[in-house]
Write a protein that holds these residues in place. Sequence first.
Motif, PDB file in Angstrom:
ATOM      1  N   ASP A  64     -16.100  69.793 -31.085  1.00 55.94           N
ATOM      2  CA  ASP A  64     -17.265  70.638 -31.397  1.00 55.94           C
ATOM      3  C   ASP A  64     -16.837  72.100 -31.417  1.00 55.94           C
ATOM      4  OD1 ASP A  64     -18.677  70.098 -28.079  1.00 55.94           O
ATOM      5  OD2 ASP A  64     -17.090  71.453 -28.727  1.00 55.94           O
ATOM      6  N   THR A 104     -13.208  71.651 -27.808  1.00 62.65           N
ATOM      7  CA  THR A 104     -14.076  72.706 -28.339  1.00 62.65           C
ATOM      8  C   THR A 104     -13.213  73.774 -28.978  1.00 62.65           C
ATOM      9  OG1 THR A 104     -15.546  72.313 -26.466  1.00 62.65           O
ATOM     10  CG2 THR A 104     -15.948  74.293 -27.750  1.00 62.65           C
ATOM     11  N   ILE A 119      -9.114  77.024 -27.721  1.00 64.20           N
ATOM     12  CA  ILE A 119      -9.400  75.582 -27.753  1.00 64.20           C
ATOM     13  C   ILE A 119      -9.506  75.104 -26.310  1.00 64.20           C
ATOM     14  CG2 ILE A 119      -8.627  73.309 -28.541  1.00 64.20           C
ATOM     15  CD1 ILE A 119      -6.753  76.018 -30.071  1.00 64.20           C
ATOM     16  N   ARG A 120     -10.560  74.371 -26.003  1.00 64.50           N
ATOM     17  CA  ARG A 120     -10.704  73.807 -24.666  1.00 64.50           C
ATOM     18  C   ARG A 120     -10.708  72.292 -24.790  1.00 64.50           C
ATOM     19  NH1 ARG A 120     -16.177  75.139 -22.084  1.00 64.50           N
ATOM     20  NH2 ARG A 120     -16.913  73.645 -23.628  1.00 64.50           N
ATOM     21  N   SER A 159     -11.376  68.954 -22.638  1.00 62.84           N
ATOM     22  CA  SER A 159     -11.960  68.481 -21.377  1.00 62.84           C
ATOM     23  C   SER A 159     -11.874  66.979 -21.307  1.00 62.84           C
ATOM     24  CB  SER A 159     -13.458  68.809 -21.365  1.00 62.84           C
ATOM     25  OG  SER A 159     -13.682  70.072 -20.898  1.00 62.84           O
ATOM     26  N   GLU A 214      -3.874  77.398 -19.871  1.00 70.86           N
ATOM     27  CA  GLU A 214      -4.258  77.280 -18.461  1.00 70.86           C
ATOM     28  C   GLU A 214      -4.911  75.937 -18.207  1.00 70.86           C
ATOM     29  OE1 GLU A 214      -6.460  81.080 -18.836  1.00 70.86           O
ATOM     30  OE2 GLU A 214      -5.827  81.369 -16.778  1.00 70.86           O
ATOM     31  N   LEU A 215      -4.571  75.378 -17.035  1.00 72.34           N
ATOM     32  CA  LEU A 215      -5.186  74.096 -16.675  1.00 72.34           C
ATOM     33  C   LEU A 215      -6.014  74.286 -15.429  1.00 72.34           C
ATOM     34  CD1 LEU A 215      -1.814  73.034 -17.089  1.00 72.34           C
ATOM     35  CD2 LEU A 215      -3.220  71.038 -17.348  1.00 72.34           C
ATOM     36  N   ILE A 216      -7.130  73.606 -15.353  1.00 73.70           N
ATOM     37  CA  ILE A 216      -7.874  73.592 -14.103  1.00 73.70           C
ATOM     38  C   ILE A 216      -8.433  72.202 -13.882  1.00 73.70           C
ATOM     39  CG2 ILE A 216     -10.012  74.457 -15.148  1.00 73.70           C
ATOM     40  CD1 ILE A 216     -10.128  75.947 -12.202  1.00 73.70           C
ATOM     41  N   LEU A 238     -11.068  69.602 -12.058  1.00 72.22           N
ATOM     42  CA  LEU A 238     -12.307  69.368 -11.322  1.00 72.22           C
ATOM     43  C   LEU A 238     -12.017  68.087 -10.550  1.00 72.22           C
ATOM     44  CD1 LEU A 238     -15.139  70.612 -11.065  1.00 72.22           C
ATOM     45  CD2 LEU A 238     -15.908  69.032 -12.814  1.00 72.22           C
ATOM     46  N   ASP A 239     -11.472  68.261  -9.343  1.00 70.45           N
ATOM     47  CA  ASP A 239     -10.938  67.131  -8.595  1.00 70.45           C
ATOM     48  C   ASP A 239     -11.897  65.967  -8.499  1.00 70.45           C
ATOM     49  OD1 ASP A 239      -9.206  69.247  -6.198  1.00 70.45           O
ATOM     50  OD2 ASP A 239      -8.572  68.408  -8.123  1.00 70.45           O
ATOM     51  N   TRP A 283     -13.084  64.367 -11.020  1.00 70.03           N
ATOM     52  CA  TRP A 283     -13.823  64.184 -12.264  1.00 70.03           C
ATOM     53  C   TRP A 283     -12.910  64.232 -13.476  1.00 70.03           C
ATOM     54  CZ3 TRP A 283     -18.315  62.265 -13.471  1.00 70.03           C
ATOM     55  CH2 TRP A 283     -18.840  62.473 -14.758  1.00 70.03           C
ATOM     56  N   ASP A 318      -9.546  70.297 -17.322  1.00 66.18           N
ATOM     57  CA  ASP A 318      -9.836  71.125 -18.495  1.00 66.18           C
ATOM     58  C   ASP A 318      -8.627  71.980 -18.809  1.00 66.18           C
ATOM     59  OD1 ASP A 318     -12.538  70.656 -17.075  1.00 66.18           O
ATOM     60  OD2 ASP A 318     -13.098  71.330 -19.074  1.00 66.18           O
ATOM     61  N   TYR A 363      -7.300  75.165 -21.238  1.00 69.88           N
ATOM     62  CA  TYR A 363      -7.739  76.260 -22.107  1.00 69.88           C
ATOM     63  C   TYR A 363      -6.528  76.802 -22.843  1.00 69.88           C
ATOM     64  CZ  TYR A 363     -11.901  76.082 -19.216  1.00 69.88           C
ATOM     65  OH  TYR A 363     -13.020  75.674 -18.551  1.00 69.88           O
ATOM     66  N   SER A 418     -18.795  66.883  -8.613  1.00 70.15           N
ATOM     67  CA  SER A 418     -17.701  65.964  -8.303  1.00 70.15           C
ATOM     68  C   SER A 418     -17.382  66.012  -6.816  1.00 70.15           C
ATOM     69  CB  SER A 418     -16.467  66.350  -9.116  1.00 70.15           C
ATOM     70  OG  SER A 418     -15.394  65.487  -8.826  1.00 70.15           O
ATOM     71  N   PRO A 466     -12.443  63.650  -3.883  1.00 63.75           N
ATOM     72  CA  PRO A 466     -11.878  62.351  -4.244  1.00 63.75           C
ATOM     73  C   PRO A 466     -11.035  61.801  -3.102  1.00 63.75           C
ATOM     74  CG  PRO A 466     -10.609  64.096  -5.250  1.00 63.75           C
ATOM     75  CD  PRO A 466     -11.696  64.768  -4.479  1.00 63.75           C
ATOM     76  N   LEU A 485     -14.138  81.028 -22.858  1.00 65.43           N
ATOM     77  CA  LEU A 485     -13.765  80.755 -24.243  1.00 65.43           C
ATOM     78  C   LEU A 485     -14.449  81.861 -25.036  1.00 65.43           C
ATOM     79  CD1 LEU A 485     -14.181  76.906 -24.866  1.00 65.43           C
ATOM     80  CD2 LEU A 485     -12.126  78.244 -25.156  1.00 65.43           C
ATOM     81  N   TYR A 489     -15.869  77.273 -12.014  1.00 69.25           N
ATOM     82  CA  TYR A 489     -15.453  76.165 -11.162  1.00 69.25           C
ATOM     83  C   TYR A 489     -15.664  76.572  -9.719  1.00 69.25           C
ATOM     84  CZ  TYR A 489     -13.347  74.161 -15.299  1.00 69.25           C
ATOM     85  OH  TYR A 489     -13.154  73.631 -16.546  1.00 69.25           O
TER      86      TYR A 489
END
Lengths: 415, 442
Positions: free
Chosen positions: A237, A282, A292-293, A295, A388-390, A392-393, A395, A398, A400, B300, B303, B420, B428
């Motif tokens: 998207d 995205t 560009i992201r 996820s 860059e990476l992040i 969401l532990d 889940w 993401d 970027y 979330s 974990p 973005l 986050y």
Amino acid sequence: MVNMLLENRVRFQSTALHFYQNRQLELYASKEAKRLTLRQLVFFGRSMDEDRLIKSANYVRTELAVRIAHRLRDLQALPYVVVTQEGVAKVYELYWSAFEQFRRFPPINNIEENKAFCESLRKLLDEHAVVIPNLSLGLSLSSPYLAPELLDSFMRRMLISRISRRVLAEHHLALSGSYNGKVEESGATERHVGIIYTGLNVKQSIDKCTKLLKERSHHIDENYGVPSTYWPDVIVDGHLDTNFAYIKEHVEYIFFELLKNAMLATIQKYHDAATLPPIRATIVAGNNDVGIRISDQGGGLLIPQIKSPSDLFSFSHVRNATRMEHSRLGALRTVSSDPRGVKATVEEQVEPQSESPEKGVGMAASPRIGIGLPMSNIFATYFGGSLELISLDGWGTDVYIRLPKLGTNLEGIEV
Amino acid sequence: MKLYSRSCISATRKPAIASPNFRSHQYHVRKAPAPVPPEVVQLLASFASHSPLPISLAKLLSFGRPLTSKSILDSVSYALHEIPRRLATRVRHLEALPFIVGTNPYVATTLNAYRESFQWLATYPRVTNLEQNEAFTAELEHLVASHANDIPTMAKGFQECSRYMSPTQISNFLDGAIRNRISVRLIAEQHIALSRALKSPSEEQNVTHNGIVNMKCSPLDMVRICGSFVGELCEATLGASPPLIINGHEDATFPYIPVHLEYILTEILKNSFRATVERHYKLHGNSSTWPIPPVLITISPPPKVPGVSGPKFMSMRIRDQGGGVSPTNMARIFSYAFTTAGQGADGGQDESGGGPYAAQHVGGSAAIGSGGTGEANLFGEITSKGLQMGMGTIAGLGYGLPMSRLYATYFGGSLDLFSLDGWGCDVYLKLRCLDEAGDAQI
């Protein structure tokens, strides 16, 4: 026994010679690298004529000698124990021979001479295909002897210089090819100048990588060998008609690697679920950059061997303990001795099905050697972008990506 | 030679030349503020000489488990010991500010308020029974409420003093001030909550709560509460609000202090909602039928990873389509200096026309809710809860993000923002589960 003694003596003599003949190298290393911007590469190649082609050939000839000289001096400054290590020693020898070849190549004056030059260039590029795995192996083994910051900054200088030299070389080869009226192998209908695609459509690239990944079987990686026949969907998207000028190979490698990671994580987490949650990409056209992201819902980066996502770019076992793992080193050794090497492209990872039936369809038998993320980072930052990476532990992850779209940034190599 | 000064205009004045104050009528006299009374100085010295002992969260929570008359008395003597010490530190830091900053009325007001509160607490007699505790607790509540406006007051003061202090100095000061404030309120509110719980215990409360810590704090409930509050505010000020979609593990709960989470979520949602609506208007006009893109929150829980031990965190991601933050502004959105960088100095608006996340100075055109009465509104919206601030205030100050980050990191969590540019932002949030955070320093 005698042979070994003889060999050692020869080695010692050649080492001594090596030391005293370093002057030539120092001469070249003292010159500054002439960095270019993407725009310059495009403008230069737009209206090709013999003069310009010759000019390009000579630029490549001298510039590559200078850049390799810088890398050699960098290697020479590393601890002795590091450069004599397996892997690193091989790279050092390869670079020396390349330096000598470039340095001795006479100036190019006409099309014929350019042809010979291009042949040598192509041969060198192929010979050096083994550099990445050898360097990764050598530096990972050397991790106990180098502080993490030094190791990583050295590795970064090496890798980014390498892709800069390959960009210059491949660009020149492509320009020579189109000047000589060679038929485009890929039948590309997209507008391009040399290796730079001026109308690169981001969505199309993502879709292409998705398709290539989905054609692979799950059995490729033993860890993820799950008997299922489907992959997660990739929903795109954002600004779907975003176009910009960039090196197609680089962009596609980044998307391929990141989508590959996202897919594998998703499959591993939901291996016994009825449906797989999709991956969302995205696309955003900003003023100066394309963003560009990506996820996924693959559970996040729950890797106990690292402290933060950026450690995944590190080659030091202090920051990323997987670098010294047995299986990783074994894989690197296997790949290092394969003359096909690893060039960090999508193409080498997608072999036609007929060629290797016993290895399973799809990817060449490359076990995971852990260069996907570091190389993606190098490609992204080469002209001043970012990756860059992040996590969401629990889940998902993401990523970027930011790529400059105006083409006005200089190459990110050291001068 | 002029023998008569302006004062001669008044018929009741003596001829100027005869007045001993002749000189004083020709220019303004500047008098320095009065010094601190000596007994306060001494008190301060005795308390401030020992820097506050960092206490662990485990210690603070121990007063509530088990909750008895004795534990309450322990709690009150602890509060009477620790809070003045921390207030003394605050006073010292304020007194250490450059003189000219200290003369700013907002800063001076804050300093006096702290001095008074310190004095009151430092000289409070020992509390030996529950009756005395009730009296003390009631007064403590008043005290806490009276300090509700501290941050906006200081913020206004620093805005006016921006040319006397560097952004780093301001930033360091505010970081320390806010952290100190969080710790004081933590100790105070915990005691107040425990006293209440002892007085009127309810089965449910005792199991799920330990004073201000809710052992089963539900992110879903908090998001809904904050979402509806911010949504209403947004509708009232901008005319529309984006839908809120929640996904992930909706039923997850974790031990936390609800008021902290509420504050953080409110700030983040204010940013996201306002950015989304403003961008929507920019793209589609004010009265379009295009749907407003939603704000998406993913929950979330920590974990379970085999082989990994250590602190557990509840994670949340707040994703919007508010247009994002430009690379130039990214470096500034977490700094207070972004706000206090001179109300009129750079014209009050940055190149992107102020943007949703940019500091919108109090009194400036983009400060929502400022109406025409400027400063009166600034404090008018603050509710008795203290932490909760109306949209026109915190939004006008641009303190939301740095403060939220301070709250999030207070117990070892984190708050990160990814943008973005041209699309939207992702925030986050990672918050530490407080049941296993006994070692966290207050």
